[in-house]
Write a protein that holds these residues in place. Structure first.
Motif, mmCIF file in Angstrom:
data_model
loop_
_atom_site.group_PDB
_atom_site.id
_atom_site.type_symbol
_atom_site.label_atom_id
_atom_site.label_comp_id
_atom_site.label_asym_id
_atom_site.label_seq_id
_atom_site.Cartn_x
_atom_site.Cartn_y
_atom_site.Cartn_z
ATOM 1 N N VAL A 6 0.836 -1.205 0.000
ATOM 2 C CA VAL A 6 0.000 0.000 0.000
ATOM 3 C C VAL A 6 0.870 1.254 0.000
ATOM 4 C CG1 VAL A 6 -1.718 1.306 1.292
ATOM 5 C CG2 VAL A 6 -1.898 -1.184 1.158
ATOM 6 N N VAL A 7 1.892 1.254 0.855
ATOM 7 C CA VAL A 7 2.776 2.419 0.965
ATOM 8 C C VAL A 7 3.519 2.659 -0.339
ATOM 9 C CG1 VAL A 7 4.809 3.332 2.137
ATOM 10 C CG2 VAL A 7 3.041 2.159 3.465
ATOM 11 N N VAL A 8 4.115 1.597 -0.893
ATOM 12 C CA VAL A 8 4.897 1.742 -2.121
ATOM 13 C C VAL A 8 3.979 2.120 -3.283
ATOM 14 C CG1 VAL A 8 6.402 0.571 -3.764
ATOM 15 C CG2 VAL A 8 6.670 0.152 -1.314
ATOM 16 N N ALA A 9 2.790 1.529 -3.346
ATOM 17 C CA ALA A 9 1.861 1.837 -4.435
ATOM 18 C C ALA A 9 1.496 3.314 -4.437
ATOM 19 C CB ALA A 9 0.606 0.974 -4.317
ATOM 20 N N GLU A 10 1.302 3.883 -3.251
ATOM 21 C CA GLU A 10 0.965 5.308 -3.174
ATOM 22 C C GLU A 10 2.133 6.167 -3.651
ATOM 23 O OE1 GLU A 10 -1.055 8.576 -3.055
ATOM 24 O OE2 GLU A 10 -1.914 6.576 -2.715
ATOM 25 N N ARG A 11 3.348 5.765 -3.316
ATOM 26 C CA ARG A 11 4.519 6.506 -3.801
ATOM 27 C C ARG A 11 4.630 6.418 -5.320
ATOM 28 N NH1 ARG A 11 8.719 4.098 0.684
ATOM 29 N NH2 ARG A 11 8.106 5.432 2.447
ATOM 30 N N VAL A 12 4.366 5.229 -5.861
ATOM 31 C CA VAL A 12 4.444 5.046 -7.317
ATOM 32 C C VAL A 12 3.381 5.893 -8.003
ATOM 33 C CG1 VAL A 12 4.116 3.383 -9.178
ATOM 34 C CG2 VAL A 12 5.476 2.754 -7.180
ATOM 35 N N ARG A 13 2.170 5.912 -7.448
ATOM 36 C CA ARG A 13 1.115 6.750 -8.042
ATOM 37 C C ARG A 13 1.532 8.218 -8.062
ATOM 38 N NH1 ARG A 13 -2.304 3.500 -4.726
ATOM 39 N NH2 ARG A 13 -3.494 1.989 -5.957
ATOM 40 N N ARG A 14 2.153 8.660 -6.968
ATOM 41 C CA ARG A 14 2.576 10.062 -6.888
ATOM 42 C C ARG A 14 3.625 10.370 -7.964
ATOM 43 N NH1 ARG A 14 4.663 10.011 -2.064
ATOM 44 N NH2 ARG A 14 2.618 10.043 -1.065
ATOM 45 N N ARG A 15 4.581 9.464 -8.143
ATOM 46 C CA ARG A 15 5.610 9.683 -9.160
ATOM 47 C C ARG A 15 5.032 9.621 -10.570
ATOM 48 N NH1 ARG A 15 11.309 6.788 -8.613
ATOM 49 N NH2 ARG A 15 11.381 7.779 -10.683
ATOM 50 N N LEU A 16 4.086 8.704 -10.787
ATOM 51 C CA LEU A 16 3.455 8.616 -12.111
ATOM 52 C C LEU A 16 2.751 9.922 -12.458
ATOM 53 C CD1 LEU A 16 1.959 4.992 -11.974
ATOM 54 C CD2 LEU A 16 3.881 5.758 -13.378
ATOM 55 N N ARG A 17 2.084 10.514 -11.462
ATOM 56 C CA ARG A 17 1.411 11.797 -11.707
ATOM 57 C C ARG A 17 2.420 12.900 -11.973
ATOM 58 N NH1 ARG A 17 -2.066 9.933 -7.464
ATOM 59 N NH2 ARG A 17 -0.843 11.124 -5.926
ATOM 60 N N LEU A 18 3.484 12.940 -11.158
ATOM 61 C CA LEU A 18 4.485 13.992 -11.318
ATOM 62 C C LEU A 18 5.209 13.888 -12.656
ATOM 63 C CD1 LEU A 18 6.032 14.067 -7.716
ATOM 64 C CD2 LEU A 18 4.586 15.812 -8.785
ATOM 65 N N GLU A 19 5.480 12.666 -13.102
ATOM 66 C CA GLU A 19 6.205 12.469 -14.360
ATOM 67 C C GLU A 19 5.271 12.311 -15.563
ATOM 68 O OE1 GLU A 19 9.169 9.423 -14.003
ATOM 69 O OE2 GLU A 19 9.691 10.002 -11.938
#
Length: 380
Positions: A6-19
């Motif tokens: 859950v924690v890593v998935a949220e970080r990945v979502r944030r990076r996907l949005r930023l990039e």
């Protein structure tokens, strides 16, 4: 999913949005980001004495399924041996594998179940809410999704995902699986090639749609096929195949497209074979009228036997209005339907062709007379 996922998935979502990266169109870039975030998580966990994930590739798969697929259900959808996924509650999840129902040691939450359903419905144009508590929809891989929500369902949402396995989409593979003898497969192939109209009957989950799809696959490269369904299920591939799907009414009650409307529109599209995925209401009248004009057709009917399927097809058109006379329907069906193929699901989960009837073209006391073409051993 586990807490690290859950924690890593949220970080990945944030990076996907930023990039500005879409995992559906740039899967390799999404995988690179997921791998980097998983390594970062483990580095931090090691430095802080927190939970360390030994199986990094598994965590990457979980995270990618969460951000670009259907979360914890994605491995089940990807499993080629699973026929159906059943969610009765977040902690009561089953799969059907080789005809056997198996309860999984998988626990979700109400929020996760609802989020998964919303993601599945996102691209379908369909909805489920208090005013529309049931929904049928097709997933991108062709699987059929059915959802029923509270307060129609007591407790949690009820979710069914019925998959259509690619290994069972031809007559040859069905013969190899023991669903029918080779000579029956050859007979059905010849009937389709000759432009005969075929009805497939059986109970729920008996394999009607699978068999119908396999029959259509034998002629999809030769005939112009127009399919009509409430929800896309028939994965028919060919150069001249048009698939039509009904539509629910809008919130204002407008815009509904019924199967009756689709059948009428399909006849204007010059079909060489008209296919009604499931005949169960007044659209049976429009199918009979199409058959009576010489258009080869195919479809499925829920019934306990081939003869009952014919009786049902004689009765369903009466739902279209009081001025419909069975004295017209029965002879029209008797003259236009060539074969009725009945399929069953045995106690061990095996699906097979139980019997095949051929109408003789004659009607007696309102019932269509038939001759038996095939009957499987052991069928009562």
């Amino acid at each position: 999913m586990s807490h690290p996922s859950v924690v890593v998935a949220e970080r990945v979502r944030r990076r996907l949005r930023l990039e500005n990266t879409d995992p559906s169109t740039a899967p390799e870039e999404a995988r690179r980001i997921a791998q980097a975030e998983v390594r970062r998580h483990n580095d931090l966990a090691l430095a802080r004495g927190e939970v360390f994930i030994d199986d990094e590739p598994a965590l990457v798969r979980d995270v990618l399924a969460s951000v670009s697929g259907f979360g914890p259900l994605q491995p089940l959808l990807d499993d080629p041996d699973i026929e159906e996924i059943i969610i009765n509650a977040p902690d009561r999840i089953f799969v059907i594998r080789d005809g056997e129902k198996i309860r999984l040691d998988l626990r979700l939450t109400e929020v996760i179940v609802r989020d998964l359903v919303e993601r599945m419905l996102h691209a379908t144009g369909r909805r489920v809410d208090i005013s529309q508590p049931f929904v049928d929809a097709s997933l991108p891989d062709g699987s059929r999704l059915h959802v029923a929500i509270a307060d129609v369902v007591r407790g949690s949402w009820a979710v069914n995902i019925r998959k259509f396995l690619p290994q069972h989409r031809t007559l040859d593979t069905l013969v190899a699986a023991g669903s029918m003898p080779p000579d029956v497969g050859r007979m059905l192939r010849a009937a389709v090639s000759d432009g005969r109209s075929i009805i497939v009957s059986g109970a729920t989950h008996a394999g009607k749609t699978t068999l119908l799809g396999a029959l259509l696959a034998t002629c999809a490269h030769e005939q112009r096929i127009i399919t009509v369904e409430e929800t896309f299920e028939l994965a028919v591939e060919g150069p001249d195949v048009v698939a039509l799907q009904g539509r629910q009414a809008s919130l204002e009650g407008n815009g509904e497209i019924t199967l009756r409307r689709l059948v009428k529109e399909a006849l204007r599209m010059r079909p060489e074979r008209l296919v009604v995925g499931e005949v169960r209401d007044a659209e049976a009248l429009d199918l009979v009228l199409a058959l009576n004009t010489g258009v080869p057709a195919a479809g499925t009917v829920h019934a306990n036997s081939a003869s009952e399927a014919l009786d049902k097809l004689c009765l369903l058109p009466l739902l279209a209005g009081r001025n419909i006379d069975r004295a017209f329907i029965a002879p029209a069906l008797a003259a236009s339907v060539s074969l009725v193929v009945h399929v069953v699901r045995d106690a061990d989960g095996r699906r097979r062709v139980a019997e095949i009837l051929a109408p003789t073209g004659e009607v007696s006391d309102g019932r269509i007379l038939t001759r038996r073409v095939y009957r499987a051993e052991g069928v009562a």
